[in-house]
Design an enzyme around this catalytic site. Structure first.
Site, PDB file in Angstrom:
ATOM      1  N   ASP A   1       0.852  -1.179   0.000  1.00  0.00           N
ATOM      2  CA  ASP A   1       0.000   0.000   0.000  1.00  0.00           C
ATOM      3  C   ASP A   1       0.894   1.238   0.000  1.00  0.00           C
ATOM      4  OD1 ASP A   1      -2.223  -1.574   0.021  1.00  0.00           O
ATOM      5  OD2 ASP A   1      -2.805  -1.153   2.092  1.00  0.00           O
TER       6      ASP A   1
ATOM      7  N   ASP B   1       0.544   3.956   1.654  1.00  0.00           N
ATOM      8  CA  ASP B   1       0.567   4.755   2.889  1.00  0.00           C
ATOM      9  C   ASP B   1       1.305   4.061   4.035  1.00  0.00           C
ATOM     10  OD1 ASP B   1      -1.282   2.772   3.210  1.00  0.00           O
ATOM     11  OD2 ASP B   1      -3.003   4.106   3.522  1.00  0.00           O
TER      12      ASP B   1
ATOM     13  N   TRP C   1     -13.748  -1.832  -1.320  1.00  0.00           N
ATOM     14  CA  TRP C   1     -12.848  -2.086  -0.208  1.00  0.00           C
ATOM     15  C   TRP C   1     -13.131  -3.428   0.479  1.00  0.00           C
ATOM     16  CZ3 TRP C   1     -12.831  -2.938   5.001  1.00  0.00           C
ATOM     17  CH2 TRP C   1     -11.597  -2.734   5.654  1.00  0.00           C
TER      18      TRP C   1
ATOM     19  N   GLU D   1      -9.992  -8.792  -0.349  1.00  0.00           N
ATOM     20  CA  GLU D   1      -9.037  -9.357  -1.314  1.00  0.00           C
ATOM     21  C   GLU D   1      -7.786  -9.912  -0.627  1.00  0.00           C
ATOM     22  OE1 GLU D   1      -9.238  -6.167  -0.668  1.00  0.00           O
ATOM     23  OE2 GLU D   1      -7.128  -5.661  -0.344  1.00  0.00           O
ATOM     24  N   ASP D   2      -7.382  -9.268   0.485  1.00  0.00           N
ATOM     25  CA  ASP D   2      -6.189  -9.743   1.197  1.00  0.00           C
ATOM     26  C   ASP D   2      -6.485 -11.049   1.945  1.00  0.00           C
ATOM     27  OD1 ASP D   2      -7.939  -8.252   2.713  1.00  0.00           O
ATOM     28  OD2 ASP D   2      -6.389  -7.129   3.789  1.00  0.00           O
TER      29      ASP D   2
ATOM     30  N   MET E   1       1.638   4.528   9.369  1.00  0.00           N
ATOM     31  CA  MET E   1       0.684   4.726   8.273  1.00  0.00           C
ATOM     32  C   MET E   1       0.369   6.211   8.135  1.00  0.00           C
ATOM     33  SD  MET E   1      -3.140   3.157   7.757  1.00  0.00           S
ATOM     34  CE  MET E   1      -2.876   1.543   7.080  1.00  0.00           C
TER      35      MET E   1
ATOM     36  N   HIS F   1      -5.256   9.401   6.646  1.00  0.00           N
ATOM     37  CA  HIS F   1      -6.060   9.903   5.524  1.00  0.00           C
ATOM     38  C   HIS F   1      -7.511   9.513   5.720  1.00  0.00           C
ATOM     39  CE1 HIS F   1      -6.561   5.889   3.644  1.00  0.00           C
ATOM     40  NE2 HIS F   1      -5.414   5.658   4.237  1.00  0.00           N
TER      41      HIS F   1
ATOM     42  N   ARG G   1     -11.351   8.282   4.053  1.00  0.00           N
ATOM     43  CA  ARG G   1     -11.748   7.223   3.121  1.00  0.00           C
ATOM     44  C   ARG G   1     -11.746   7.779   1.695  1.00  0.00           C
ATOM     45  NH1 ARG G   1     -13.026   2.396   3.006  1.00  0.00           N
ATOM     46  NH2 ARG G   1     -13.082   1.905   5.206  1.00  0.00           N
TER      47      ARG G   1
HETATM   48  N1  UDH Z   1      -5.563   3.236  -2.980  1.00  0.00           N
HETATM   49  C1  UDH Z   1      -5.335   4.382  -3.721  1.00  0.00           C
HETATM   50  N2  UDH Z   1      -6.384   5.190  -4.033  1.00  0.00           N
HETATM   51  C2  UDH Z   1      -7.653   4.925  -3.639  1.00  0.00           C
HETATM   52  C3  UDH Z   1      -7.880   3.756  -2.877  1.00  0.00           C
HETATM   53  C4  UDH Z   1      -6.825   2.946  -2.551  1.00  0.00           C
HETATM   54  O1  UDH Z   1      -4.200   4.668  -4.088  1.00  0.00           O
HETATM   55  O2  UDH Z   1      -8.552   5.710  -3.962  1.00  0.00           O
HETATM   56  C5  UDH Z   1      -4.439   2.300  -2.740  1.00  0.00           C
HETATM   57  C6  UDH Z   1      -3.369   2.836  -1.818  1.00  0.00           C
HETATM   58  O3  UDH Z   1      -2.140   2.238  -2.126  1.00  0.00           O
HETATM   59  C7  UDH Z   1      -3.879   2.339  -0.486  1.00  0.00           C
HETATM   60  C8  UDH Z   1      -4.345   0.954  -0.864  1.00  0.00           C
HETATM   61  O4  UDH Z   1      -4.902   1.112  -2.152  1.00  0.00           O
HETATM   62  O5  UDH Z   1      -2.885   2.354   0.498  1.00  0.00           O
HETATM   63  C9  UDH Z   1      -5.347   0.355   0.076  1.00  0.00           C
HETATM   64  O6  UDH Z   1      -6.413   1.267   0.236  1.00  0.00           O
HETATM   65  P1  UDH Z   1      -7.492   1.063   1.360  1.00  0.00           P
HETATM   66  O7  UDH Z   1      -8.437   2.191   1.358  1.00  0.00           O
HETATM   67  O8  UDH Z   1      -8.029  -0.301   1.235  1.00  0.00           O
HETATM   68  O9  UDH Z   1      -6.673   0.980   2.679  1.00  0.00           O
HETATM   69  P2  UDH Z   1      -6.115   2.086   3.614  1.00  0.00           P
HETATM   70  O10 UDH Z   1      -5.493   1.338   4.689  1.00  0.00           O
HETATM   71  O11 UDH Z   1      -7.427   2.804   4.165  1.00  0.00           O
HETATM   72  O12 UDH Z   1      -5.294   3.081   2.886  1.00  0.00           O
HETATM   73  C10 UDH Z   1      -8.403   2.099   4.836  1.00  0.00           C
HETATM   74  C11 UDH Z   1      -9.604   3.031   5.073  1.00  0.00           C
HETATM   75  C12 UDH Z   1      -9.160   4.211   5.882  1.00  0.00           C
HETATM   76  C13 UDH Z   1     -10.302   4.971   6.489  1.00  0.00           C
HETATM   77  C14 UDH Z   1      -9.720   5.895   7.496  1.00  0.00           C
HETATM   78  C15 UDH Z   1     -10.741   6.658   8.242  1.00  0.00           C
HETATM   79  N3  UDH Z   1     -10.098   7.374   9.311  1.00  0.00           N
END
Ligand code: UDH
Length: 288
Positions: free
Chosen positions: A138, A140, A200, A203-204, A230, A233, A235
Site C-alpha cells: 500500500d 501509505d 474495499w 481481497e487480502d 501509516m 487519511h 476514506r
Molecule cells: N488506494 C489508492 N487510491 C484509492 C484507494 C486505494 O491509491 O482511492 C491504494 C493505496 O495504495 C492504499 C491501498 O490502495 O494504500 C489500500 O487502500 P485502502 O483504502 O483499502 O486501505 P487504507 O489502509 O485505508 O489506505 C483504509 C480506510 C481508511 C479509512 C480511514 C478513516 N479514518
C-alpha cells in the site's frame, strides 16, 4: 594486475561477489514523519542520483540476493507517493536489493480494485526484467525499521505486522494486507490475487486463503522489526466497503483456478518513466 592498470580498473574486471546475507549498512529503527511537505522534485533531488530511470537500482559492488519488483496500487494519492518514495528508496538501497518500483494507477473513477492492480503490476514488471520476488505494498505504509527486508523467503511473507494505526498489534491473526512479499513461484502457485474484489475489503483475506489452500503457510518478522507508520487519511471515493466481498470469501476454494493471473484482462493506457518510479496507468475494466 597488469602494468599501467589502476587498482580500480582491476577490480572492475573481476566478477562481483554475491551481497552478504545481512546487509552491512542497516540502521535499525528509523525516524519517520509525514508533516513535511515533499514534492516529487524534492525526492528526485534527494534520492535520484542513486537511481536509474523508472525507479530502478542495483548495488554496484555485489550481486543482489534477489531481484525484487515493488508493486503499489494507486489512484490519486500523490502526496503519499512522495512520502513513500522519500523513505523507501534509501531503505531499499541499504538493503542491497536489485529492485524496481511500479506504481499501478487505476484510470477513471470506477470502483477501485486493489487486487487486480497487484496482478497487473506483476505482469507488467515481468515484461521488463526477470524479477524473482514481488513486494505488494500500500502507498501509505512506511517501515520504522530497515531490518525488515523487502525480500522473499521460503513462505509468503507478511511484512506490515505492527502498524501504528492498530496500536502496533495484529488486528487479527490471519491478516495478510498492507505489505506482503511473494516469490514468483509462490504467486503463480496461488494464481495471483482474485480480480473480482471490487471496492474495499476481502481481497487480502482471499489471498491468505489461496496460500492456505495451496498447502503453504505465511511467515512474519517479529513485532519490533515489523513496525510501520501509516499516513493518516480519510476514506477514498469510489472505494467503499463492499458487503459482497465477505460472501466471496466462502468461494475462494472454487474460484482459485479460474479467477486470478489466469483470467487477468486489462488495458495499459500509459507507461511513464520517472527517475523515482515507473507509473503505469491502466484500465481495469471496472463494472459500469
Ligand atoms: N488506494 C489508492 N487510491 C484509492 C484507494 C486505494 O491509491 O482511492 C491504494 C493505496 O495504495 C492504499 C491501498 O490502495 O494504500 C489500500 O487502500 P485502502 O483504502 O483499502 O486501505 P487504507 O489502509 O485505508 O489506505 C483504509 C480506510 C481508511 C479509512 C480511514 C478513516 N479514518
Amino acid at each position: 594486475f597488469h602494468q599501467n592498470e589502476t587498482a580500480t580498473q582491476a577490480t572492475s574486471r573481476r566478477p562481483l561477489e554475491p551481497c552478504p546475507d545481512i546487509p552491512p549498512n542497516l540502521q535499525g529503527v528509523l525516524r519517520v514523519e509525514f508533516r513535511t511537505n515533499r514534492t516529487l522534485e524534492d525526492v528526485r533531488q534527494h534520492v535520484g542520483p542513486l537511481l536509474q530511470q523508472g525507479g530502478r537500482y542495483k548495488p554496484a559492488n555485489c550481486v543482489a540476493k534477489q531481484k525484487v519488483a515493488i508493486i503499489i496500487p494507486f489512484r490519486n494519492r500523490y502526496e503519499h507517493l512522495n512520502h513513500w518514495l522519500h523513505y523507501l528508496h534509501p531503505i531499499l538501497i541499504r538493503q542491497q536489493l536489485d529492485y524496481g518500483v511500479y506504481v499501478i494507477n487505476q484510470e477513471g473513477d470506477g470502483v477501485f480494485n486493489r487486487a487486480k492492480l497487484m496482478n497487473i503490476g506483476h505482469n507488467e514488471a515481468l515484461k521488463e526484467y526477470d524479477y524473482e520476488c514481488f513486494v505488494f505494498s500500500d502507498i501509505d505504509l512506511v517501515p520504522l525499521n530497515d531490518r525488515n527486508l523487502y525480500r522473499c523467503s521460503d513462505k509468503p511473507r507478511h511484512l506490515s505486522v505492527a502498524v501504528d494505526k492498530f496500536n502496533f498489534l495484529l488486528p487479527y491473526n490471519t491478516i495478510f494486507g498492507g505489505v506482503t512479499a511473494l516469490s514468483r513461484e509462490q504467486f503463480l502457485k496461488v494464481n495471483g490475487f482474485s480480480n473480482t474484489f471490487w471496492g474495499w475489503g476481502g481481497e487480502d483475506d482471499d489471498l491468505y486463503r489461496r496460500i492456505f489452500f495451496r498447502g503453504m503457510s505465511i511467515s512474519r518478522p517479529d513485532s519490533i522489526i515489523g513496525r510501520y507508520k501509516m499516513i493518516k487519511h480519510g476514506r477514498d471515493v469510489h472505494n467503499d466497503p463492499n458487503p459482497h466481498n465477505v460472501q466471496k470469501l466462502e468461494e475462494t476454494y472454487y474460484n482459485i483456478d479460474r479467477d486470478g493471473l489466469s483470467s487477468l484482462s486489462y488495458a495499459v493506457m500509459e507507461i511513464r518513466k520517472d527517475l523515482c518510479h515507473t507509473f503505469i496507468t491502466v484500465d481495469v475494466q471496472a463494472p459500469a
